[in-house]
Motif scaffolding. Structure first.
Motif, PDB file in Angstrom:
ATOM      1  N   MET A 180       0.832  -1.200   0.000  1.00  0.00           N
ATOM      2  CA  MET A 180       0.000   0.000   0.000  1.00  0.00           C
ATOM      3  C   MET A 180       0.869   1.253   0.000  1.00  0.00           C
ATOM      4  SD  MET A 180      -3.127  -0.554   2.678  1.00  0.00           S
ATOM      5  CE  MET A 180      -2.094  -1.423   3.852  1.00  0.00           C
ATOM      6  N   ARG A 181       0.360   2.278  -0.635  1.00  0.00           N
ATOM      7  CA  ARG A 181       0.991   3.592  -0.590  1.00  0.00           C
ATOM      8  C   ARG A 181       0.137   4.475   0.314  1.00  0.00           C
ATOM      9  NH1 ARG A 181       4.959   3.737  -4.148  1.00  0.00           N
ATOM     10  NH2 ARG A 181       5.143   6.010  -4.010  1.00  0.00           N
ATOM     11  N   VAL A 182       0.709   4.863   1.455  1.00  0.00           N
ATOM     12  CA  VAL A 182      -0.034   5.553   2.505  1.00  0.00           C
ATOM     13  C   VAL A 182       0.599   6.914   2.776  1.00  0.00           C
ATOM     14  CG1 VAL A 182      -0.805   5.472   4.912  1.00  0.00           C
ATOM     15  CG2 VAL A 182      -0.659   3.350   3.573  1.00  0.00           C
ATOM     16  N   VAL A 183      -0.223   7.942   2.816  1.00  0.00           N
ATOM     17  CA  VAL A 183       0.242   9.269   3.227  1.00  0.00           C
ATOM     18  C   VAL A 183      -0.249   9.517   4.646  1.00  0.00           C
ATOM     19  CG1 VAL A 183       0.139  11.748   2.827  1.00  0.00           C
ATOM     20  CG2 VAL A 183       0.326  10.192   0.888  1.00  0.00           C
ATOM     21  N   ILE A 184       0.689   9.736   5.561  1.00  0.00           N
ATOM     22  CA  ILE A 184       0.365  10.033   6.960  1.00  0.00           C
ATOM     23  C   ILE A 184       0.417  11.542   7.136  1.00  0.00           C
ATOM     24  CG2 ILE A 184       1.040   9.704   9.365  1.00  0.00           C
ATOM     25  CD1 ILE A 184       2.475   7.107   8.448  1.00  0.00           C
ATOM     26  N   VAL A 185      -0.754  12.154   7.295  1.00  0.00           N
ATOM     27  CA  VAL A 185      -0.832  13.598   7.541  1.00  0.00           C
ATOM     28  C   VAL A 185      -0.971  13.777   9.048  1.00  0.00           C
ATOM     29  CG1 VAL A 185      -2.066  15.738   7.068  1.00  0.00           C
ATOM     30  CG2 VAL A 185      -1.919  13.954   5.293  1.00  0.00           C
ATOM     31  N   THR A 186       0.045  14.327   9.680  1.00  0.00           N
ATOM     32  CA  THR A 186       0.072  14.385  11.138  1.00  0.00           C
ATOM     33  C   THR A 186       0.293  15.803  11.631  1.00  0.00           C
ATOM     34  OG1 THR A 186       1.208  13.573  13.127  1.00  0.00           O
ATOM     35  CG2 THR A 186       2.543  13.763  11.132  1.00  0.00           C
ATOM     36  N   GLU A 187      -0.379  16.145  12.718  1.00  0.00           N
ATOM     37  CA  GLU A 187      -0.224  17.470  13.314  1.00  0.00           C
ATOM     38  C   GLU A 187       1.115  17.622  14.025  1.00  0.00           C
ATOM     39  OE1 GLU A 187      -2.549  19.773  12.806  1.00  0.00           O
ATOM     40  OE2 GLU A 187      -4.069  18.429  11.956  1.00  0.00           O
ATOM     41  N   SER A 188       1.829  16.512  14.243  1.00  0.00           N
ATOM     42  CA  SER A 188       3.108  16.567  14.956  1.00  0.00           C
ATOM     43  C   SER A 188       3.949  15.357  14.565  1.00  0.00           C
ATOM     44  CB  SER A 188       2.865  16.579  16.468  1.00  0.00           C
ATOM     45  OG  SER A 188       4.069  16.742  17.176  1.00  0.00           O
ATOM     46  N   PHE A 189       5.265  15.566  14.493  1.00  0.00           N
ATOM     47  CA  PHE A 189       6.182  14.482  14.129  1.00  0.00           C
ATOM     48  C   PHE A 189       7.543  14.803  14.735  1.00  0.00           C
ATOM     49  CE2 PHE A 189       8.661  11.870  11.031  1.00  0.00           C
ATOM     50  CZ  PHE A 189       7.943  10.689  11.162  1.00  0.00           C
ATOM     51  N   PRO A 190       8.356  13.786  15.081  1.00  0.00           N
ATOM     52  CA  PRO A 190       9.670  14.066  15.642  1.00  0.00           C
ATOM     53  C   PRO A 190      10.457  15.045  14.762  1.00  0.00           C
ATOM     54  CG  PRO A 190       9.195  11.726  15.807  1.00  0.00           C
ATOM     55  CD  PRO A 190       8.083  12.350  14.997  1.00  0.00           C
ATOM     56  N   PRO A 191      11.223  15.936  15.388  1.00  0.00           N
ATOM     57  CA  PRO A 191      11.710  15.883  16.777  1.00  0.00           C
ATOM     58  C   PRO A 191      10.734  16.291  17.870  1.00  0.00           C
ATOM     59  CG  PRO A 191      12.545  17.842  15.715  1.00  0.00           C
ATOM     60  CD  PRO A 191      11.843  17.060  14.633  1.00  0.00           C
ATOM     61  N   ASP A 192       9.469  16.613  17.550  1.00  0.00           N
ATOM     62  CA  ASP A 192       8.478  16.850  18.603  1.00  0.00           C
ATOM     63  C   ASP A 192       8.402  15.622  19.505  1.00  0.00           C
ATOM     64  OD1 ASP A 192       7.958  19.191  17.303  1.00  0.00           O
ATOM     65  OD2 ASP A 192       6.060  18.533  16.423  1.00  0.00           O
ATOM     66  N   VAL A 193       8.191  15.860  20.789  1.00  0.00           N
ATOM     67  CA  VAL A 193       8.053  14.764  21.749  1.00  0.00           C
ATOM     68  C   VAL A 193       6.649  14.829  22.347  1.00  0.00           C
ATOM     69  CG1 VAL A 193       8.940  13.710  23.861  1.00  0.00           C
ATOM     70  CG2 VAL A 193      10.521  14.831  22.267  1.00  0.00           C
ATOM     71  N   ASN A 194       5.752  13.999  21.825  1.00  0.00           N
ATOM     72  CA  ASN A 194       4.386  13.899  22.343  1.00  0.00           C
ATOM     73  C   ASN A 194       3.761  12.632  21.776  1.00  0.00           C
ATOM     74  OD1 ASN A 194       3.090  14.571  19.712  1.00  0.00           O
ATOM     75  ND2 ASN A 194       3.975  16.601  20.071  1.00  0.00           N
ATOM     76  N   GLY A 195       2.564  12.326  22.224  1.00  0.00           N
ATOM     77  CA  GLY A 195       1.924  11.079  21.815  1.00  0.00           C
ATOM     78  C   GLY A 195       1.605  11.024  20.339  1.00  0.00           C
ATOM     79  N   VAL A 196       1.171  12.132  19.756  1.00  0.00           N
ATOM     80  CA  VAL A 196       0.834  12.147  18.335  1.00  0.00           C
ATOM     81  C   VAL A 196       2.082  11.891  17.494  1.00  0.00           C
ATOM     82  CG1 VAL A 196      -0.039  13.563  16.432  1.00  0.00           C
ATOM     83  CG2 VAL A 196      -1.147  13.657  18.676  1.00  0.00           C
ATOM     84  N   ALA A 197       3.172  12.603  17.815  1.00  0.00           N
ATOM     85  CA  ALA A 197       4.411  12.443  17.067  1.00  0.00           C
ATOM     86  C   ALA A 197       4.949  11.018  17.186  1.00  0.00           C
ATOM     87  CB  ALA A 197       5.454  13.448  17.561  1.00  0.00           C
ATOM     88  N   HIS A 198       4.911  10.471  18.397  1.00  0.00           N
ATOM     89  CA  HIS A 198       5.459   9.125  18.619  1.00  0.00           C
ATOM     90  C   HIS A 198       4.651   8.062  17.881  1.00  0.00           C
ATOM     91  CE1 HIS A 198       7.647   5.963  20.658  1.00  0.00           C
ATOM     92  NE2 HIS A 198       6.524   5.438  21.109  1.00  0.00           N
ATOM     93  N   THR A 199       3.325   8.181  17.927  1.00  0.00           N
ATOM     94  CA  THR A 199       2.482   7.198  17.252  1.00  0.00           C
ATOM     95  C   THR A 199       2.634   7.283  15.738  1.00  0.00           C
ATOM     96  OG1 THR A 199       0.889   7.277  19.069  1.00  0.00           O
ATOM     97  CG2 THR A 199       0.119   6.353  16.992  1.00  0.00           C
ATOM     98  N   ALA A 200       2.742   8.502  15.206  1.00  0.00           N
ATOM     99  CA  ALA A 200       2.945   8.662  13.763  1.00  0.00           C
ATOM    100  C   ALA A 200       4.272   8.044  13.341  1.00  0.00           C
ATOM    101  CB  ALA A 200       2.906  10.137  13.390  1.00  0.00           C
ATOM    102  N   ARG A 203       8.428  -1.704   7.656  1.00  0.00           N
ATOM    103  CA  ARG A 203       8.809  -3.085   7.988  1.00  0.00           C
ATOM    104  C   ARG A 203       7.937  -4.107   7.274  1.00  0.00           C
ATOM    105  NH1 ARG A 203       9.552  -1.146  13.479  1.00  0.00           N
ATOM    106  NH2 ARG A 203       7.408  -1.760  13.955  1.00  0.00           N
ATOM    107  N   ARG A 204       6.684  -3.773   7.046  1.00  0.00           N
ATOM    108  CA  ARG A 204       5.763  -4.706   6.398  1.00  0.00           C
ATOM    109  C   ARG A 204       5.743  -4.557   4.874  1.00  0.00           C
ATOM    110  NH1 ARG A 204       6.220  -7.204  10.514  1.00  0.00           N
ATOM    111  NH2 ARG A 204       4.545  -7.726  11.986  1.00  0.00           N
ATOM    112  N   GLY A 205       6.667  -3.772   4.346  1.00  0.00           N
ATOM    113  CA  GLY A 205       6.803  -3.682   2.894  1.00  0.00           C
ATOM    114  C   GLY A 205       5.908  -2.660   2.223  1.00  0.00           C
ATOM    115  N   HIS A 206       5.283  -1.770   3.007  1.00  0.00           N
ATOM    116  CA  HIS A 206       4.427  -0.735   2.439  1.00  0.00           C
ATOM    117  C   HIS A 206       5.238   0.536   2.198  1.00  0.00           C
ATOM    118  CE1 HIS A 206       1.010  -3.345   3.072  1.00  0.00           C
ATOM    119  NE2 HIS A 206       1.362  -3.493   4.347  1.00  0.00           N
TER     120      HIS A 206
END
Length: 375
Positions: free
Chosen positions: A1-21, A30-33
């Motif tokens: 699959m080709r997936v676009v992750i649109v996230t309000e936060s991403f590292p180097p931010d340190v918070n739950g949203v960034a970490h989960t994204a 890892r799964r080949g996507h």
């Protein structure tokens, strides 16, 4: 699959949203996507770069949130729609959508690409905390983006109920993983404990952002307990006020990675204070570290903490109840040991691999549903 992750936060931010994204992107690779991340730009002085990201990252110009510069808000940009189209996305993943996520949802709808929206932040609660109002406006925004998504994933049963109560449908439960190899009891560090508590005090730790909605000020009652040392890990706009209001507490600033895992394992009790948690990742990390937890009986902790087995749930915003719970655990070393061991067992199967595969299952179901409708 080709997936676009649109996230309000991403590292180097340190918070739950960034970490989960980040964990989502890693697992897809890892799964080949083929994921692509779209996130707000960070200041040039921020530590770390996207060179360490598991996939390409497109940064959207952003500004710091007034009064809370650690949070960046993306500016209007056509780059979101361009990125989704250029990536030939099969699916758009909206991580805690609100500002950038709304643009991602609009672009996905216009391009005919299915979208999965992950609810992760109690924005209505934040509006109430910071502005004293604005909850209705926040929920209108959330209904607009989640109502347009093919599926909304909520991290806890409390979050599911909250979303349903506000008219949002097509909701499924999707929790969060925890790195049980990194966070583990064996990292307990006696030298660190002597440094933090030279008189042998019991260490009560908090890990998270230092912001008004986290109610870290409630630990002032714990600071007054004899033989107890409060340790605060994190940074944020409330730090100066908390330093003044938590006498004797040790402030370690922001910590990450193995350093953070060592600190977690060296606590005797973990105390979380925030009443607006849709999940609460730090509770899971404390449990993985074999540390008993005290947390408010509201939101995400209700799913995570088995009251009287892995920790203690207390009424939210109740300084006296928090103090009593910590005092009871301080007085019972055997109880702390039992709760800590039970917590470690409870999170044993909540790996990011298992949670990531569950997410891919949601993706595939949404794609099948779209195909069935088109047929």
């Amino acid at each position: 699959m080709r997936v676009v992750i649109v996230t309000e936060s991403f590292p180097p931010d340190v918070n739950g949203v960034a970490h989960t994204a980040l964990q989502t992107a890693r697992h897809l690779v890892r799964r080949g996507h083929h994921p692509l991340v779209v996130a707000p730009a960070v200041p040039a002085s921020a530590p770390g770069t996207d060179a360490d990201a598991p996939c390409p990252v497109i940064r959207i110009p952003s500004l710091p949130l007034p009064g809370y510069p650690q949070v960046r808000v993306a500016l209007p940009s056509r780059r979101v729609a361009t990125a989704i189209a250029a990536h030939h996305a099969d699916l758009v993943h909206l991580a805690s959508p609100f500002v950038l996520g709304m643009r991602g949802m609009t672009a996905a709808a216009r391009l005919g690409v299915p979208a999965v929206a992950v609810y992760q932040t109690d924005l209505a609660g934040y509006a109430r905390t910071y502005m004293g109002a604005g909850e209705s406006a926040a929920w209108r925004r959330l209904r607009a983006v989640h109502g347009a998504a093919d599926r909304t994933l909520a991290p806890s049963t409390a979050a599911v109920r909250d979303l349903e109560a506000h008219g949002i449908r097509r909701i499924r439960l999707w929790g969060r993983g925890v790195d049980t190899a990194r966070f583990r009891p064996e990292l307990r560090d006696e030298a660190l404990r002597r440094e933090l508590a030279p008189n042998g005090e019991l260490l009560v730790g908090y890990v998270g952002r230092l912001a008004p909605e986290k109610r870290v000020d409630l630990l002032s009652g714990v600071c007054g307990l004899p033989g107890v040392k409060v340790v605060v890990v994190g940074d944020g706009p409330s730090e100066p006020t908390l330093r003044a209001g938590l006498p004797g507490a040790v402030f370690l600033g922001r910590r990450t990675g193995d350093d953070l895992a060592r600190i977690f394992a060296s606590f005797d009790v973990f105390a979380h204070t925030g009443p607006y948690e849709t999940f609460c990742q730090t509770v899971q990390e404390a449990m993985a570290s074999g540390v008993p937890v005290v947390a408010p009986a509201v939101g995400g902790p209700l799913d995570l903490v088995d009251d009287g087995t892995t920790g203690v749930l207390v009424p939210p915003n109740d300084i006296a109840a928090l103090r009593r719970a910590v005092a009871a655990l301080a007085a019972e070393p055997g109880l702390r040991t039992r709760y800590g061991a039970a917590g470690r067992t409870a999170v044993g199967r909540r790996t990011w691999e298992a949670i990531g595969d569950e997410l891919i299952g949601h993706y595939l179901e949404v794609l099948r549903e779209r195909t069935a409708v088109a047929a």
